[in-house]
Design an enzyme around this catalytic site. Structure first.
Site, PDB file in Angstrom:
ATOM      1  N   LYS A 181       3.142  14.417  -1.309  1.00  9.97           N
ATOM      2  CA  LYS A 181       2.641  15.791  -1.363  1.00  9.97           C
ATOM      3  C   LYS A 181       3.351  16.633  -2.419  1.00  9.97           C
ATOM      4  CE  LYS A 181       0.270  16.179   2.905  1.00  9.97           C
ATOM      5  NZ  LYS A 181       0.869  15.207   3.868  1.00  9.97           N
TER       6      LYS A 181
ATOM      7  N   GLU B 275       0.836  -1.199   0.000  1.00 12.58           N
ATOM      8  CA  GLU B 275       0.000   0.000   0.000  1.00 12.58           C
ATOM      9  C   GLU B 275       0.873   1.251   0.000  1.00 12.58           C
ATOM     10  OE1 GLU B 275      -3.588  -0.118   2.216  1.00 12.58           O
ATOM     11  OE2 GLU B 275      -3.417   1.963   2.877  1.00 12.58           O
ATOM     12  N   TYR B 276       0.552   2.179  -0.905  1.00 10.04           N
ATOM     13  CA  TYR B 276       1.268   3.455  -0.993  1.00 10.04           C
ATOM     14  C   TYR B 276       0.271   4.596  -0.793  1.00 10.04           C
ATOM     15  CZ  TYR B 276       4.709   0.506  -3.406  1.00 10.04           C
ATOM     16  OH  TYR B 276       5.606  -0.476  -3.733  1.00 10.04           O
TER      17      TYR B 276
ATOM     18  N   TYR C 211     -11.835  -4.532  10.492  1.00  8.06           N
ATOM     19  CA  TYR C 211     -11.229  -3.936  11.689  1.00  8.06           C
ATOM     20  C   TYR C 211     -11.121  -4.972  12.795  1.00  8.06           C
ATOM     21  CZ  TYR C 211     -12.304   0.291   9.094  1.00  8.06           C
ATOM     22  OH  TYR C 211     -12.378   1.240   8.112  1.00  8.06           O
TER      23      TYR C 211
ATOM     24  N   TRP D  35      -6.494   7.404  -0.812  1.00  6.42           N
ATOM     25  CA  TRP D  35      -7.352   8.399  -1.459  1.00  6.42           C
ATOM     26  C   TRP D  35      -7.619   9.553  -0.500  1.00  6.42           C
ATOM     27  CZ3 TRP D  35      -9.564   8.550  -6.266  1.00  6.42           C
ATOM     28  CH2 TRP D  35     -10.661   9.392  -6.466  1.00  6.42           C
TER      29      TRP D  35
ATOM     30  N   LYS E 103     -21.280  -5.306   4.227  1.00  3.68           N
ATOM     31  CA  LYS E 103     -20.505  -4.848   3.067  1.00  3.68           C
ATOM     32  C   LYS E 103     -20.290  -5.991   2.063  1.00  3.68           C
ATOM     33  CE  LYS E 103     -17.211  -2.768   5.696  1.00  3.68           C
ATOM     34  NZ  LYS E 103     -16.039  -1.930   6.036  1.00  3.68           N
TER      35      LYS E 103
ATOM     36  N   PRO F  49      -0.329   8.875  -1.911  1.00  3.83           N
ATOM     37  CA  PRO F  49       0.146   9.886  -2.867  1.00  3.83           C
ATOM     38  C   PRO F  49       1.003  10.927  -2.145  1.00  3.83           C
ATOM     39  CG  PRO F  49      -2.244   9.597  -2.995  1.00  3.83           C
ATOM     40  CD  PRO F  49      -1.795   8.908  -1.751  1.00  3.83           C
TER      41      PRO F  49
ATOM     42  N   ARG G 204     -15.464   4.141   4.077  1.00  3.01           N
ATOM     43  CA  ARG G 204     -16.354   5.211   4.485  1.00  3.01           C
ATOM     44  C   ARG G 204     -15.599   6.533   4.444  1.00  3.01           C
ATOM     45  NH1 ARG G 204     -18.879   5.799  10.437  1.00  3.01           N
ATOM     46  NH2 ARG G 204     -16.669   6.123  10.835  1.00  3.01           N
ATOM     47  N   GLY G 205     -14.392   6.509   4.962  1.00  2.00           N
ATOM     48  CA  GLY G 205     -13.609   7.754   5.002  1.00  2.00           C
ATOM     49  C   GLY G 205     -13.729   8.429   6.347  1.00  2.00           C
TER      50      GLY G 205
END
Lengths: 589, 589
Positions: free
Chosen positions: B26, B21-22, B153, B53, B173, B24, B111-112
């Site tokens: 800045k 996992e990466y 989780y 994201w 989900k 983005p 969900r965020g």
């Protein structure tokens, strides 16, 4: 391709060139032998070949067939002779149409023989009187399609007195549209050079190709030169006098004469030679070797197999290995393909191989076959025949018309061992690791390249020997195989959707060229033929005979298998270990 | 391809797998560095990568771009995160459409974050409340197109008390259409194994991929586990206590912890690992090495370059060598091609390379560029920079963002010599003769094969040095070259209609694979870029400055040349003799 273009290119590059003239043999066996010879003489690098013509159903059809086969199977441009006297306009029309259909693009237009006893020819209405009439007709009907060559007579057509008149006739033939002159044979180079000069003076600009017929034996030579009123320098008669009873000595002297003539012609700026081979091979070969006209491998072997000459097949650069000894069958089976694989098998992966309609032909039938193969009544008898073929003690098997190829010399003993162990081999190639592309045995393609081969073996195996063999295969991850029975049940240990390149070459400035592959779809087409050869052989023997039943039984029950050793770097082959390692063990036949 | 299919296959074969996992970065420089890292970590064989994201114009566009580039340039399947809170329905709709357009087929639906301070989220009309809403929406709009993963989780989403509730949410989900669970990080394997069991008991059948975050430093680890309320076994705290001030020791311990966790998970039948890399490389690499999860070369290197993942490019198996250090530019220039060469350059011989619209980008600009390359004012200064790059003293040149490839180690000194002699090299590969396909440096493709390379050198050469060089070339028939100036005047010594295969492989049961070529049409497209790098570099310096004028002059006057040594069997290269042999003689710069 027009041979005049090839000639003009060679002239421009001042590169000696030569062509071979053949005549259609009278027997079927003779035709088969001629094809072998044409195939071998391909390696002598002729610019083209000529095939002579006689009117009459089978005769002229045979000329057409030889020309067409030379182009499709042997990749040799053919110049087809055609005469115009003693025949009807209708037949000529038809012959030209058939020639074009067959992709023949070169015609030698001749007047032909006169009716017995005549010295002048009086054609009927609608017939042709002179070769120039035929030239005009071809040009009118076919425009530029054909390259037309015509005959030149350095010593006059009928008599030396005719020379000047014949030069005028020749000029007329050229003016009528001929591209090229091929001359009658001669032995006096000075006379010839003078004649060429007179032709040039008369305004004939077309290339003139001198006809050379190597002396083969004294009596024949004497008879022929007398009959045709050909001037032979006294020196030649003197030299022949002492050796005239020794055929071999005469032949050798003939080679020397031809070599000297060609050298002298060359000194006079004439670099082409048209050989009247009389369907013989040795003299022509010796002459070319003597002259150091060693064929340029690049020119004659762009691929390891001879490419067909036809627009349709011009992009064909890949073939399956299976038909290597049966190229004619392959050409026939694939004659109706719309396109041919180019560089890779890719899109033609499932080409619709034509059905095997009439079954396969074996070369030797009847008495000849019995003499060669006897009457086998056991598997051991059959095995012995295969062993003898590998040992060079018999020259042919139904699957292989000719002895083992020179490239297989190094595996001759190994192959013998395989057959002794009951694996009846019908096709094989040894591995080659980075041989230079100009290697006389293994080389092909442009200079400064390297060529490769994976070892390949194809053989029939008894059903009882197969399971142990397949089990053994699992220990050898570098081997890939395809095995099938007559019914078509296929088994393999690799992705059969993908072809295996077994011959390839790496060259400067080029993609990798991979002209020979092993591939499942084509193997399934080939196996029909491979099994059919057993049946064709069986029919040599009477119905209900032991031999016939034996061969039929093998055809019904045995498996056809091929193995590729993918590690071409290894000096010793795993295939040997696999097959010969088990000789004393599990094989049961 | 859907990552769930890759996972199910690996599970079926009981073959451990892992993903990275990466997030983005800045800054633009950070993005460039991340791409390098992703490119290198490709060799660690991840099954896929995740990119996180954040909503907002540039942030989310960058996630899309990284996912898309990973697939097209680095050949890595991307799983794109997407959150659904704090954003509008319209934006989500657009982001999904763009993802599909870019060939992205895997979404991690989250969900965020909640609005600051909230613990519960109250969406407006038309917005999503839960990740399950997003899952449902994607399934409804796109059917089966996307593989959807969701977060799990193991220690509850907000607090340990939520665990049971969260398992129910997770079940919802999955029921809404998710294919796969990727879990939050954890350090207590027993707890995790128990949680998985509870998930299974609750009827969750989808694969569950455990999230592992290697400990990188003590303070960060403590802060993060406190904040997220993640349970850390006391043993880990005890072990960290003594080394907490030694970052390197902590990192090494972190590796040990992760290795032990993964082993224990495996003992419990859990064979996948999702690495939270924090955009770092070393820990992940060490963990995989420690576990002996040495990537299978066959799986990760079917070709010597990373294949794009997109339906359109799936048949692309050949590329020109020129863009080897500029793959992203190549993908961009060829993005609109209708078809890609497959196996041979063949029909795509004159592919319409897209124009170079915006010019090339160089990685270092402004202060960074000055620091790296200084202010060259003479050809000798420029030459020195090329020499230093070859010596490893500077890490980058405009044409090469990264240091010399490991495969070029063996020619490092030779290259240095070339540049010292004034041949400014920008691309090269040493020759390779039949290296095994599993060779760690040179290998690629299926097992039991052999791979080859022809030596290649590409360089800029001063106009006054060219004539002597071309004259010398004539003595070396195994060398082929292409040379061009900025205006596009091309000269060569081979048939430029034919590509030259410079990298190829021979494998069991396959055609020859030839993935890298030198070819004139593509060279002409590449030269625009190659010259543009001089100008991009020149713009580092003020107008009218010496440096700027120098680089512009080189761009205007020098020639770009490439040479292939077609004899890949020779241990020493003729190119060396050619270029270095003349160091003291005719070179004039």
């Amino acid at each position: 391709m027009k041979i005049v273009d090839k000639i003009l290119k060679a002239e421009e590059e001042n590169r000696p060139y030569w062509s071979f003239e053949y005549f259609p043999p009278k027997t079927q066996q003779g035709v088969v032998n001629l094809y072998d010879r044409i195939g071998r003489m391909y390696n002598l690098g002729p610019l083209f070949i000529d095939v002579t013509w006689r009117w009459g159903g089978k005769s002229s059809d045979l000329t057409l067939e030889i020309c067409s086969t030379s182009q499709s199977v042997y990749g040799l441009e053919a110049n087809m002779h055609m005469t115009c006297t003693n025949t009807s306009f209708k037949l000529i029309k038809r012959a030209l149409a058939v020639a074009k259909e067959n992709g023949i693009q070169n015609i030698l237009a001749l007047r032909g023989d006169l009716p017995d006893g005549s010295t002048e020819f009086d054609p009927e209405e609608g017939e042709f009187r002179y070769a120039s009439d035929l030239v005009k007709y071809i040009r009118k009907q076919y425009g530029d399609y054909f390259c037309i060559s015509v005959a030149g007579y350095p010593e006059g057509c009928s008599s030396p007195d005719d020379v000047e008149k014949d030069i005028q006739y020749l000029k007329e033939k050229i003016d009528a549209g001929a591209d090229l002159v091929v001359t009658q044979l001669f032995y006096d180079v000075d006379l010839f050079v003078d004649w060429v000069k007179r032709c040039r003076d008369a305004g004939i600009k077309a290339p003139i190709l001198p006809g050379i017929m190597p002396i083969q034996n004294y009596n024949g030579f004497k008879r022929m030169t007398d009959l045709c009123r050909i001037k032979v320098p006294q020196e030649i008669w003197d030299n022949l006098e002492d050796i005239k009873d020794d055929d071999q000595a005469v032949k050798n002297y003939g080679i020397k004469v031809a070599v000297d003539m060609i050298k002298k012609l060359r000194a006079n700026g004439i670099i082409g030679t048209h050989f009247y081979t009389l369907n013989l091979e040795r003299s022509t070969q010796m002459i070319l070797e003597e002259l150091n006209y060693i064929p340029d491998l690049e020119a004659i072997r762009p691929l390891p197999w001879a490419q067909s000459i036809s627009d349709k097949r011009s992009r064909e650069t890949v073939r399956p290995i299976f038909w290597r000894n049966q190229t004619k069958n392959y050409i026939a089976r694939t004659a109706n393909w719309d396109e041919f694989p180019n560089g890779r098998w890719g899109d033609a992966r499932s080409p619709a191989y034509g059905e095997l309609i009439h079954g396969v032909q074996i070369r030797f039938t009847g008495e000849n076959a019995l003499k060669l193969w006897g009457t086998p009544t056991s598997v051991d008898d059959v095995k012995d025949l295969f062993v003898k073929y590998c040992q060079g003690k018999i020259s042919s098997l139904p699957w292989s018309d000719t002895p083992l190829l020179p490239e297989s010399e190094e595996i001759r003993e190994t192959l013998t061992g395989f057959n002794r162990a009951g694996f009846l081999t019908i096709n094989s190639q040894p591995s080659t690791n980075s041989a230079p592309s100009n290697d006389p045995v293994h080389g092909w393609g442009p200079p400064n390249g390297f060529v490769y081969k994976k070892a390949y073996l194809e053989f029939f195996v008894a059903p009882e020997a197969l399971p142990a063999l397949l089990e053994q295969m699992e220990n050898h991850p570098t081997l890939t195989y395809l095995v099938v029975n007559k019914k078509g049940n296929l088994k393999s240990n690799f992705d059969t959707g993908s072809p295996n390149a077994v011959t390839w070459g790496v060259f400067p400035g080029k993609e990798i060229i991979q002209p020979t592959i092993v591939e499942a779809t084509s193997f399934m087409a080939w196996k029909d033929e491979a099994y059919d050869f057993w049946l064709a052989w069986s029919r040599v023997y009477p119905q209900e005979s032991e031999s016939r039943k034996l061969l039929e039984k093998i055809s019904d029950e045995w498996y056809l298998m091929n193995i590729v050793e993918n590690n071409y770097l290894k000096p010793t082959s795993t295939i040997s270990q696999l097959l010969i390692g088990k000789t004393n063990g599990t094989t049961t036949n």
